[in-house]
Design an enzyme around this catalytic site. Structure first.
Site, PDB file in Angstrom:
ATOM      1  N   ASP A   1       0.823  -1.210   0.000  1.00  0.00           N
ATOM      2  CA  ASP A   1       0.000   0.000   0.000  1.00  0.00           C
ATOM      3  C   ASP A   1       0.860   1.264   0.000  1.00  0.00           C
ATOM      4  O   ASP A   1       1.971   1.267   0.516  1.00  0.00           O
ATOM      5  CB  ASP A   1      -0.899  -0.023   1.245  1.00  0.00           C
ATOM      6  CG  ASP A   1      -1.995   1.016   1.174  1.00  0.00           C
ATOM      7  OD1 ASP A   1      -2.298   1.498   0.073  1.00  0.00           O
ATOM      8  OD2 ASP A   1      -2.548   1.356   2.241  1.00  0.00           O
TER       9      ASP A   1
ATOM     10  N   HIS B   1       2.931   3.846  -8.816  1.00  0.00           N
ATOM     11  CA  HIS B   1       2.680   2.434  -9.145  1.00  0.00           C
ATOM     12  C   HIS B   1       3.898   1.827  -9.847  1.00  0.00           C
ATOM     13  O   HIS B   1       4.269   0.687  -9.591  1.00  0.00           O
ATOM     14  CB  HIS B   1       1.430   2.303 -10.016  1.00  0.00           C
ATOM     15  CG  HIS B   1       0.163   2.640  -9.286  1.00  0.00           C
ATOM     16  ND1 HIS B   1      -0.124   2.140  -8.040  1.00  0.00           N
ATOM     17  CD2 HIS B   1      -0.896   3.430  -9.617  1.00  0.00           C
ATOM     18  CE1 HIS B   1      -1.300   2.602  -7.630  1.00  0.00           C
ATOM     19  NE2 HIS B   1      -1.782   3.396  -8.573  1.00  0.00           N
TER      20      HIS B   1
ATOM     21  N   LEU C   1      10.581 -20.725  -5.076  1.00  0.00           N
ATOM     22  CA  LEU C   1       9.588 -19.852  -4.440  1.00  0.00           C
ATOM     23  C   LEU C   1       8.245 -19.928  -5.162  1.00  0.00           C
ATOM     24  O   LEU C   1       8.203 -19.846  -6.391  1.00  0.00           O
ATOM     25  CB  LEU C   1      10.116 -18.410  -4.489  1.00  0.00           C
ATOM     26  CG  LEU C   1       9.165 -17.316  -4.007  1.00  0.00           C
ATOM     27  CD1 LEU C   1       8.997 -17.352  -2.495  1.00  0.00           C
ATOM     28  CD2 LEU C   1       9.670 -15.933  -4.423  1.00  0.00           C
TER      29      LEU C   1
HETATM   30  C1  FPP Z   1      -1.639   0.497  -3.338  1.00  0.00           C
HETATM   31  O1  FPP Z   1      -1.273   1.795  -3.585  1.00  0.00           O
HETATM   32  C2  FPP Z   1      -1.264  -0.427  -4.384  1.00  0.00           C
HETATM   33  C3  FPP Z   1      -2.119  -1.062  -5.244  1.00  0.00           C
HETATM   34  C4  FPP Z   1      -3.434  -0.587  -5.666  1.00  0.00           C
HETATM   35  C5  FPP Z   1      -1.772  -2.350  -5.792  1.00  0.00           C
HETATM   36  C6  FPP Z   1      -0.324  -2.713  -5.800  1.00  0.00           C
HETATM   37  C7  FPP Z   1       0.308  -2.298  -7.064  1.00  0.00           C
HETATM   38  C8  FPP Z   1       1.641  -2.248  -7.266  1.00  0.00           C
HETATM   39  C9  FPP Z   1       2.661  -2.654  -6.277  1.00  0.00           C
HETATM   40  C10 FPP Z   1       2.157  -1.730  -8.535  1.00  0.00           C
HETATM   41  C11 FPP Z   1       1.721  -2.512  -9.668  1.00  0.00           C
HETATM   42  C12 FPP Z   1       2.266  -3.877  -9.635  1.00  0.00           C
HETATM   43  C13 FPP Z   1       1.653  -4.850 -10.234  1.00  0.00           C
HETATM   44  C14 FPP Z   1       2.307  -6.176 -10.333  1.00  0.00           C
HETATM   45  C15 FPP Z   1       0.315  -4.609 -10.783  1.00  0.00           C
HETATM   46  P1  FPP Z   1      -2.435   2.894  -3.513  1.00  0.00           P
HETATM   47  O2  FPP Z   1      -2.702   3.334  -4.890  1.00  0.00           O
HETATM   48  O3  FPP Z   1      -3.619   2.335  -2.792  1.00  0.00           O
HETATM   49  O4  FPP Z   1      -1.738   3.983  -2.657  1.00  0.00           O
HETATM   50  P2  FPP Z   1      -2.474   5.087  -1.778  1.00  0.00           P
HETATM   51  O5  FPP Z   1      -3.208   4.350  -0.688  1.00  0.00           O
HETATM   52  O6  FPP Z   1      -1.342   5.891  -1.268  1.00  0.00           O
HETATM   53  O7  FPP Z   1      -3.386   5.828  -2.686  1.00  0.00           O
END
Ligand code: FPP
Length: 253
Positions: free
Chosen positions: A28, A45, A139
């Site tokens: 997150d 991202h 893994l």
């Molecule tokens: C949370 O950040 C992250 C996600 C929605 C999903 C995880 C995505 C990644 C690690 C990057 C993409 C990787 C792949 C493999 C798809 P957020 O957008 O909720 O952050 P915020 O809470 O600060 O808005």
């Protein structure tokens, strides 16, 4: 040919004989990481993908057997279409670009979630990664995509009902082990350690059944800042936890 570093003692602070078998991560804070730098969320991202690459390598080096990451939830469809598009193309790009390296390092990619609802190109890329690596014995890397803990439980219940109706199983014999066989994580042990970045104290519909006794560690850093050092520190915290599973300590008996 293995191209990542061989398993070795990564830190004098952790006991390499008590590494969690299964680590789950709620990655997150990508959006906030970007916002704090005055950049668009997409940049966060993209930086999150780099942190994911490092986390996979670190887990492999530590000898973790299962790594499960929350890449896209059933609730993430509520985001603006533009952001959904970015996350989907990053996912496709990630599995395509990393596939050779993951395969060369004996990683087995699995997907948890409803893949049918993904755009066709993303679905194909993810399923190809699973297919190509399915015989690997290193893994096990579970990508939770279009995953929701409640949705997972509902689909399990529906499949169980079907199997009862067709006489495949007897309703009276259903127990926790039977139920687990119907979850996306069928065959994986429960995560001993559930990590969430960016300081939010929630499990956000992730592994609702499987995380019943997971040790939760929430760190304040946003996901793009998460690195090998962060993971090792969390394993150290985990190794100092007292896990009782509802019982009491041996010496208190
Ligand atoms: C949370 O950040 C992250 C996600 C929605 C999903 C995880 C995505 C990644 C690690 C990057 C993409 C990787 C792949 C493999 C798809 P957020 O957008 O909720 O952050 P915020 O809470 O600060 O808005």
């Amino acid at each position: 040919m293995r191209i990542w570093r061989n398993k070795k003692r990564l830190s004098s602070e952790i006991d390499m004989n008590r590494i969690p078998v299964h680590i789950a991560i709620i990655m997150d804070g990508n959006g906030r990481w970007a916002g704090l730098r005055g950049m668009p969320r997409a940049v966060g991202h993209r930086a999150g993908v780099e942190a994911l690459r490092e986390a996979v390598k670190t887990c492999d080096a530590l000898g973790v057997k299962y790594l499960t990451v929350y890449a896209f939830s059933t609730e993430n469809w509520k985001r603006p279409q533009s952001e959904i598009g970015i996350l989907m193309s990053l996912l496709k790009e990630y599995v395509r670009k990393e596939l050779d390296e993951l395969h060369a390092n004996d990683v087995q990619v699995r997907v948890l979630g409803n893949v049918e609802q993904l755009p066709q190109d993303v679905r194909e890329a993810v399923l190809l990664a699973c297919e190509r690596t399915k015989e690997n014995s290193g893994l096990i890397f579970n990508l939770a995509v279009n995953y929701g803990g409640r949705a997972e439980i509902i689909q399990a219940v529906k499949s169980i009902v079907k199997d009862v109706q067709t006489g495949k199983i007897d309703a009276d014999t259903i127990n926790e082990d039977t139920f687990e066989n119907y979850l996306y994580t069928n065959g994986c042990p429960e995560p001993e350690l559930l990590i969430r970045t960016s300081g939010e104290m929630r499990i956000s519909n992730f592994l609702l059944w499987q995380a019943a006794y997971s040790e939760l560690v929430v760190v304040n850093e946003c996901w793009p800042d998460f690195n090998e050092k962060s993971l090792i520190e969390i394993v150290r915290i985990f190794q100092n936890r007292d896990r009782r599973f509802g019982g009491i300590k041996k010496e208190e008996e």
